[in-house]
Motif scaffolding. Structure first.
Motif, short mmCIF file in Angstrom:
data_model
loop_
_atom_site.label_atom_id
_atom_site.label_comp_id
_atom_site.label_asym_id
_atom_site.label_seq_id
_atom_site.Cartn_x
_atom_site.Cartn_y
_atom_site.Cartn_z
N PRO A 1 0.81 -1.22 0.00
CA PRO A 1 0.00 0.00 0.00
C PRO A 1 0.84 1.26 0.00
CG PRO A 1 0.02 -0.97 2.19
CD PRO A 1 0.76 -1.92 1.29
N ALA A 2 0.31 2.28 -0.63
CA ALA A 2 0.74 3.65 -0.39
C ALA A 2 -0.23 4.24 0.61
CB ALA A 2 0.72 4.45 -1.68
N ALA A 3 0.16 5.36 1.19
CA ALA A 3 -0.78 6.14 1.98
C ALA A 3 -1.42 7.20 1.09
CB ALA A 3 -0.07 6.81 3.15
N THR A 4 -2.65 7.55 1.40
CA THR A 4 -3.23 8.75 0.82
C THR A 4 -3.45 9.74 1.96
OG1 THR A 4 -5.59 8.25 1.11
CG2 THR A 4 -4.47 7.34 -0.85
N LEU A 5 -3.50 11.01 1.62
CA LEU A 5 -3.82 12.06 2.59
C LEU A 5 -4.98 12.86 2.03
CD1 LEU A 5 -3.40 13.72 5.10
CD2 LEU A 5 -1.49 14.90 3.97
N LEU A 6 -6.12 12.78 2.70
CA LEU A 6 -7.36 13.38 2.23
C LEU A 6 -7.92 14.30 3.30
CD1 LEU A 6 -8.90 10.08 0.79
CD2 LEU A 6 -7.69 11.85 -0.50
N HIS A 7 -8.60 15.35 2.88
CA HIS A 7 -9.05 16.41 3.78
C HIS A 7 -10.51 16.21 4.19
CE1 HIS A 7 -9.39 20.19 5.74
NE2 HIS A 7 -10.04 20.82 4.78
N LEU A 8 -10.68 15.72 5.42
CA LEU A 8 -12.01 15.61 6.01
C LEU A 8 -12.97 14.78 5.15
CD1 LEU A 8 -12.30 19.32 7.19
CD2 LEU A 8 -11.85 17.36 8.66
N GLY A 9 -14.24 14.79 5.51
CA GLY A 9 -15.23 13.99 4.78
C GLY A 9 -15.40 14.38 3.34
#
Length: 517
Positions: free
Chosen positions: A65-73
Motif C-alpha cells: 500500500p501507499a498512503a493517501t492524505l485526504l481532507h475531512l469527509g
C-alpha cells in the motif's frame, strides 16, 4: 515528537514510503511531519479522485500500500469513486483522512461530517485514532488489514491526535495475519470435478492472473482439458510465453453464450461472474443455471499457492508443459488509412515494447487489442475494475511511480478522461513515463451502447445532449499543454503511428489526441 511524527514513523517502518496527497487545514501537522521525513515520497494530486486512483495504480504494481492524505469527509467523498475501483481490484491502500480536533466536533463546524459512514462502503477496514497515544495501534491495524484483507483501509486522524505529544518508542513492522489455509473439502471437490471429465471452466481473478500462478493454471488446463477464463482484475500478465486466459465478455449476451457449454465452474479469487447491470428479461449471472460452482479460494488466500495445491492434487508436475501464447507481434501489419479504433489497436500492439504496462480505460474504443495481446511481448494489463469511470489517467501515474523502469501506455476514452484530467499535471510534475492515448470520439459511446442494450433504438435531442461531448468539442492538446504535458493530434493512422512511435522512444509524459472516427 507528536502524533503526526508517530504516524510517519509507523508507515515507514512498514515499508509505506509513498504518500499521495491533497491535504487541507486539519492535516497541516501531518504535512509538517512528512516534511521531516525525506524517506517518504509525497505526490500531490489536484483532486482527490486523482489521489486515490494513483494509490490504486501504485499498489497494483508494487503489491504494497501507499498512503493517501485526504481532507475531512468532503475530501474523502471526492476520492470515493476510485476507491470503489480499488476495492473491486482488491488493492491495498491506507487512507489517512484528517478530521477536526475531537473537542471541536460538538460545534458542528461547516466541514464536519460523518467520515466513518462515508468511508465504510469503499473500505475493508475503518478506524479512528482516539488520541496521539492511539496512533501507533490504529496505523498498524489499518496497514495489516490492507495487506491481509487485500483492500482499502481508512484511518481517521483527528487534528488533536496529530498535534498531541507522544513518547518516542522503538518500532518494528506490524504483525500481518498469514493468509487463511485452503479448505481441504473445497480442494478435494475441485480435484474431483476436474477428474470427472465434465466440461469445466476455471475462473481466475486478482493475483491468480500474475505470471507464476497463470503458468500453474495453464498446466492444469493442459492436463485436464479445462478452459481458463478471467474477470476484470487488478493486474493481468499477458503476452507471448504465458498461458492464454479468455476474458469473460462485458456484453451480457456474449458472456452467457460463451459460458453456456460448461457444467462445472471452479472460482479462484473472484466468486461466480455476474453481469455489470440488470437488463429486462436477462439473467444476472452469466454461468448456466445448472452449472455447479465451486469456490476453491478467495482473494484473501494465497492464490498462487492455491493453484499449486490444485495442481498437486491432480498430479500435475511443476514443470509440466502448457500451451503458451505464441509471439505474433511481427505479423501485425502497420495500419494505414482512416483512424478507426481497430487501426489504433493495431498500431498500439505492433509497437508495444516489452515489459510495458497497459492501462485500459478505452471502453468501447478498445478495438482489437484484447485479441492481439496474447501474441505481444510480455506485459501487464491494468483495467478499470469497478466500472467507476475516471481511473485511467491517475492509474497510469500511480503505476509509473510504482514501476519507474517500465513504459506505461494508457488507452483512455475521452469522456472518462475528463473526470480526472488533473492527473496529467501530476504526470508532468513527476516526469512520469506515460503515453496517454485519448480516443477522441466526442461522445459517451459506452452509454450510447447501453441505450441500445435496454431496447432504445433511437433517441432525440435530450438524450443526445446527455450522451454527446460536442458543442463545444474537447481540445485535448490544449488541455495537455495547460497541464504541462506535451501532446500531438492525429487525424489519420499514419499521423498516429508517427506520434506513438516517437512517444515510445522518449522518456516522460506525452498525450496523443486520436480523432477516431
Amino acid at each position: 515528537m507528536n502524533g503526526a511524527d508517530m504516524l510517519c514513523d509507523v508507515l515507514l517502518v512498514n515499508g509505506v514510503d509513498v504518500c499521495f496527497a491533497n491535504p487541507g487545514t486539519s492535516e497541516m501537522h501531518f504535512v509538517a511531519a512528512l516534511d521531516r521525513k525525506p524517506e517518504m515520497r509525497c505526490v500531490l494530486g489536484l483532486s482527490e479522485g486523482v489521489v486515490t486512483g494513483m494509490a490504486d495504480g501504485y499498489a497494483r504494481m508494487t503489491d504494497k500500500p501507499a498512503a493517501t492524505l485526504l481532507h475531512l469527509g468532503p475530501g474523502l467523498a471526492n476520492g470515493l469513486a476510485n476507491l470503489h475501483n480499488a476495492r473491486r481490484a482488491r488493492t491495498p491502500i491506507l487512507n489517512v483522512v484528517g478530521d477536526h480536533a475531537s473537542y471541536h466536533l460538538q460545534y458542528d463546524a461547516p466541514l464536519t461530517s460523518d467520515i466513518e459512514s462515508l468511508a465504510r462502503p469503499m473500505s475493508h477496514w475503518v478506524g479512528r485514532a482516539a488520541g496521539p497515544q492511539d496512533i501507533r495501534r490504529c496505523t498498524e491495524e489499518g496497514f495489516a488489514a490492507a495487506i491481509s484483507r487485500r483492500g482499502v483501509s481508512t484511518m481517521i486522524l483527528p487534528a488533536d491526535a496529530a498535534w498531541g505529544e507522544v513518547s518516542a518508542e522503538a518500532l518494528s513492522p506490524a504483525s500481518v495475519p498469514a493468509p487463511p489455509a485452503l479448505d481441504d473439502a473445497a480442494l478435494k471437490a475441485a480435484v474431483a470435478a476436474l477428474e470427472r471429465g465434465k466440461r469445466t471452466v476455471i475462473i481466475l481473478g486478482g493475483r491468480a492472473l500474475r505470471d507464476r500462478p497463470l503458468a500453474t493454471a495453464g498446466r492444469i488446463a493442459a492436463a485436464t482439458g479445462a478452459s481458463l477464463f478471467s474477470v476484470q482484475s487488478d493486474r493481468g500478465a499477458r503476452g507471448a510465453g504465458r498461458a492464454f486466459v479468455r476474458p469473460i465478455p462485458y456484453n451480457i449476451d456474449l458472456a452467457v453464450e460463451t459460458l453456456k457449454p460448461f457444467e462445472v465452474a471452479i472460482c479462484i479469487g473472484p466468486q461466480r461472474p455476474v453481469t455489470f447491470f440488470a437488463y429486462p428479461g436477462k439473467p444476472s449471472t452469466t454461468l448456466p443455471p445448472d452449472c455447479e460452482v465451486l469456490q476453491l479460494a478467495e482473494h484473501e488466500h494465497d492464490l498462487a499457492a492455491s493453484l499449486e495445491a490444485l495442481a498437486d492434487g491432480l498430479g500435475v508436475a511443476p514443470n509440466a508443459p502448457f500451451s503458451s501464447n505464441v509471439f505474433r507481434q511481427g505479423d501485425i501489419p502497420v495500419p494505414d488509412g482512416a483512424l478507426t479504433s481497430d487501426a489504433i489497436s493495431l498500431a498500439i500492439a505492433r509497437y508495444l515494447p516489452e515489459n510495458a504496462i497497459v492501462i485500459d480505460e478505452a471502453l468501447t474504443s478498445i478495438g482489437q487489442y484484447p485479441a492481439l495481446s496474447p501474441g505481444l511481448p510480455p506485459h501487464d494489463h491494468l483495467p478499470i475494475t469497478g466500472g467507476s469511470i475516471g481511473i485511467g489517467i491517475p492509474l497510469a501515474a500511480g503505476a509509473a511511480i510504482g514501476a519507474p523502469d517500465r513504459k506505461v501506455v494508457a488507452m483512455q476514452a475521452d469522456g472518462s478522461g475528463m473526470y480526472t484530467v488533473q492527473g496529467l499535471w501530476t504526470q508532468a510534475r513527476e516526469n512520469l513515463d506515460v503515453v496517454t492515448i485519448i480516443y477522441a470520439n466526442n461522445a459517451y459511446r459506452i452509454l450510447q451502447g447501453e441505450m441500445t442494450n435496454v431496447g432504445v433504438k433511437s433517441y432525440g435531442v435530450n438524450a443526445r445532449k446527455m450522451l454527446d461531448l460536442d458543442q463545444p468539442q474537447l481540445d485535448w492538446c490544449s488541455l495537455a499543454k495547460g497541464l504541462g504535458v506535451e501532446s500531438g493530434r492525429a487525424t489519420n493512422t499514419a499521423e498516429f503511428v508517427k506520434l506513438y512511435t516517437a512517444a515510445l522512444s522518449r522518456k516522460g509524459p506525452f498525450v496523443i489526441e486520436a480523432a477516431v472516427i
